[in-house]
Design a protein around this motif. Sequence first.
Motif, PDB file in Angstrom:
ATOM      1  N   HIS A  63      -5.755   2.518  14.372  1.00 36.81           N
ATOM      2  CA  HIS A  63      -6.459   1.344  13.832  1.00 36.81           C
ATOM      3  C   HIS A  63      -5.566   0.121  13.970  1.00 36.81           C
ATOM      4  O   HIS A  63      -4.375   0.231  14.228  1.00 36.81           O
ATOM      5  CB  HIS A  63      -6.790   1.568  12.344  1.00 36.81           C
ATOM      6  CG  HIS A  63      -5.547   1.647  11.513  1.00 36.81           C
ATOM      7  ND1 HIS A  63      -4.833   2.813  11.379  1.00 36.81           N
ATOM      8  CD2 HIS A  63      -4.873   0.700  10.810  1.00 36.81           C
ATOM      9  CE1 HIS A  63      -3.769   2.578  10.628  1.00 36.81           C
ATOM     10  NE2 HIS A  63      -3.759   1.302  10.264  1.00 36.81           N
TER      11      HIS A  63
ATOM     12  N   HIS B 148      -2.205   1.445  15.683  1.00 36.81           N
ATOM     13  CA  HIS B 148      -1.202   2.402  15.216  1.00 36.81           C
ATOM     14  C   HIS B 148      -1.881   3.477  14.382  1.00 36.81           C
ATOM     15  O   HIS B 148      -3.017   3.297  13.927  1.00 36.81           O
ATOM     16  CB  HIS B 148      -0.106   1.688  14.408  1.00 36.81           C
ATOM     17  CG  HIS B 148      -0.636   0.914  13.250  1.00 36.81           C
ATOM     18  ND1 HIS B 148      -1.183  -0.343  13.387  1.00 36.81           N
ATOM     19  CD2 HIS B 148      -0.745   1.224  11.940  1.00 36.81           C
ATOM     20  CE1 HIS B 148      -1.589  -0.766  12.217  1.00 36.81           C
ATOM     21  NE2 HIS B 148      -1.346   0.172  11.306  1.00 36.81           N
TER      22      HIS B 148
ATOM     23  N   ASN C 150       4.453   6.868   2.347  1.00 37.74           N
ATOM     24  CA  ASN C 150       4.650   5.683   3.167  1.00 37.74           C
ATOM     25  C   ASN C 150       4.357   4.448   2.341  1.00 37.74           C
ATOM     26  O   ASN C 150       3.294   4.342   1.721  1.00 37.74           O
ATOM     27  CB  ASN C 150       3.734   5.745   4.389  1.00 37.74           C
ATOM     28  CG  ASN C 150       3.884   4.504   5.239  1.00 37.74           C
ATOM     29  OD1 ASN C 150       3.092   3.576   5.143  1.00 37.74           O
ATOM     30  ND2 ASN C 150       4.902   4.475   6.068  1.00 37.74           N
TER      31      ASN C 150
ATOM     32  N   ASP D 247      -4.406  -3.433  11.779  1.00 31.61           N
ATOM     33  CA  ASP D 247      -4.426  -4.020  10.439  1.00 31.61           C
ATOM     34  C   ASP D 247      -4.911  -5.455  10.584  1.00 31.61           C
ATOM     35  O   ASP D 247      -4.182  -6.315  11.082  1.00 31.61           O
ATOM     36  CB  ASP D 247      -3.018  -4.003   9.823  1.00 31.61           C
ATOM     37  CG  ASP D 247      -2.595  -2.600   9.388  1.00 31.61           C
ATOM     38  OD1 ASP D 247      -3.249  -1.626   9.787  1.00 31.61           O
ATOM     39  OD2 ASP D 247      -1.611  -2.503   8.644  1.00 31.61           O
TER      40      ASP D 247
ATOM     41  N   ARG E 158       2.903  -5.884   3.106  1.00 31.49           N
ATOM     42  CA  ARG E 158       2.261  -6.945   3.901  1.00 31.49           C
ATOM     43  C   ARG E 158       2.245  -8.244   3.156  1.00 31.49           C
ATOM     44  O   ARG E 158       2.291  -8.282   1.920  1.00 31.49           O
ATOM     45  CB  ARG E 158       0.781  -6.616   4.190  1.00 31.49           C
ATOM     46  CG  ARG E 158       0.491  -5.470   5.103  1.00 31.49           C
ATOM     47  CD  ARG E 158       0.083  -4.279   4.314  1.00 31.49           C
ATOM     48  NE  ARG E 158      -0.211  -3.132   5.172  1.00 31.49           N
ATOM     49  CZ  ARG E 158      -1.391  -2.559   5.225  1.00 31.49           C
ATOM     50  NH1 ARG E 158      -2.392  -3.007   4.517  1.00 31.49           N
ATOM     51  NH2 ARG E 158      -1.576  -1.530   6.021  1.00 31.49           N
TER      52      ARG E 158
ATOM     53  N   LEU F 136       0.859  -1.180   0.000  1.00 31.68           N
ATOM     54  CA  LEU F 136       0.000   0.000   0.000  1.00 31.68           C
ATOM     55  C   LEU F 136       0.896   1.232   0.000  1.00 31.68           C
ATOM     56  O   LEU F 136       1.861   1.299   0.763  1.00 31.68           O
ATOM     57  CB  LEU F 136      -0.874  -0.024   1.261  1.00 31.68           C
ATOM     58  CG  LEU F 136      -1.714   1.211   1.550  1.00 31.68           C
ATOM     59  CD1 LEU F 136      -2.802   1.390   0.495  1.00 31.68           C
ATOM     60  CD2 LEU F 136      -2.350   1.097   2.930  1.00 31.68           C
TER      61      LEU F 136
ATOM     62  N   TYR G  95       0.889  11.586   2.011  1.00 32.42           N
ATOM     63  CA  TYR G  95       0.439  12.529   3.031  1.00 32.42           C
ATOM     64  C   TYR G  95       0.861  13.937   2.644  1.00 32.42           C
ATOM     65  O   TYR G  95       1.967  14.148   2.157  1.00 32.42           O
ATOM     66  CB  TYR G  95       1.113  12.230   4.381  1.00 32.42           C
ATOM     67  CG  TYR G  95       0.727  10.936   5.038  1.00 32.42           C
ATOM     68  CD1 TYR G  95       1.232   9.727   4.592  1.00 32.42           C
ATOM     69  CD2 TYR G  95      -0.119  10.926   6.144  1.00 32.42           C
ATOM     70  CE1 TYR G  95       0.900   8.533   5.218  1.00 32.42           C
ATOM     71  CE2 TYR G  95      -0.458   9.740   6.780  1.00 32.42           C
ATOM     72  CZ  TYR G  95       0.056   8.553   6.316  1.00 32.42           C
ATOM     73  OH  TYR G  95      -0.269   7.385   6.942  1.00 32.42           O
TER      74      TYR G  95
ATOM     75  N   ASN H 130       0.941   5.232   0.504  1.00 31.38           N
ATOM     76  CA  ASN H 130       0.162   6.348   1.048  1.00 31.38           C
ATOM     77  C   ASN H 130       0.875   7.667   0.811  1.00 31.38           C
ATOM     78  O   ASN H 130       2.072   7.775   1.064  1.00 31.38           O
ATOM     79  CB  ASN H 130      -0.013   6.180   2.562  1.00 31.38           C
ATOM     80  CG  ASN H 130      -1.066   5.151   2.921  1.00 31.38           C
ATOM     81  OD1 ASN H 130      -2.059   5.008   2.216  1.00 31.38           O
ATOM     82  ND2 ASN H 130      -0.861   4.442   4.006  1.00 31.38           N
TER      83      ASN H 130
ATOM     84  N   LEU I  26      -3.681   9.795  10.108  1.00 28.98           N
ATOM     85  CA  LEU I  26      -4.238   8.446   9.989  1.00 28.98           C
ATOM     86  C   LEU I  26      -4.650   8.044  11.401  1.00 28.98           C
ATOM     87  O   LEU I  26      -3.802   7.970  12.292  1.00 28.98           O
ATOM     88  CB  LEU I  26      -3.174   7.505   9.431  1.00 28.98           C
ATOM     89  CG  LEU I  26      -3.635   6.115   9.021  1.00 28.98           C
ATOM     90  CD1 LEU I  26      -4.515   6.180   7.776  1.00 28.98           C
ATOM     91  CD2 LEU I  26      -2.436   5.223   8.756  1.00 28.98           C
TER      92      LEU I  26
END
Length: 216
Positions: free
Chosen positions: A134, A190, A209, A136, A213, A121, A125, A123, A131
């Motif tokens: 949350h 995080h 970022n 994962d 995964r 992913l 910013y 990202n 963010l």
Amino acid sequence: MAQGALFDEPAQQGIVALGPEARVLRGFALPWVDRLLAALAEVERAAPPRHMLTPGGLAMSVANTNCGALGWVSDRRGYRYSATDPQSGQPWPAMPAAFAELALAAAAAAGFADYAPDACLINHYRPGTRLSLHQDKDERDHRAPIVSVSLGMPAVFLFGGLARADKALRVPLQHGDVVVWGGVDRLRFHGVLPLKELPHPLLGAERINLTLRQAG
Ligand code: MD6
Ligand code: FE
């Protein structure tokens, strides 16, 4: 004192322990930056970053895209991994070799052998982007590590516990830092605090970022 000492291992230069199986690798990505950015430009030509909708219907403040066999997507139906980019209907761009090599090396340096990421992913910013906290949980294996590469403007990473209310560590991240968390730390909450406007010499008023995964 280096936080590594809290987890019964010799503190190593540039490695900070955030938990038994969570590490910050300071500057680890710096030797890869040129290759990462060249590959990133290719990926984003095929799959431009966009503001996905949250399940609640709001546009995310982070702009994102993906590469690899699977991509993380969010829309009104929820969060999930998809083999295709919903915007183009095409498979996500392949995982660049530089991304996979860096992720493997970082995972190994943090104590995770045999890492085989199939999803990255990406990202973007801007100043003010945040963010919220949350976990994962959309991946099949909830112990395989996440490798998170910071490029561009600095940010403050929040690294909490297994419960949302647990106090979160505030970890300043700079261009080139890599955070790896897996095993017993894999489901820790995080997030990222709203970015300050502190333009970076290479990337300007932006933070990128890369979050790798093992999703499938
Ligand atoms: C970051 N991103 O952008 C970390 N997790 O620094 C995440 O932790 C994240 O952007 C799950 C889903 C989307 C994300
Ligand atoms: Fe996350």
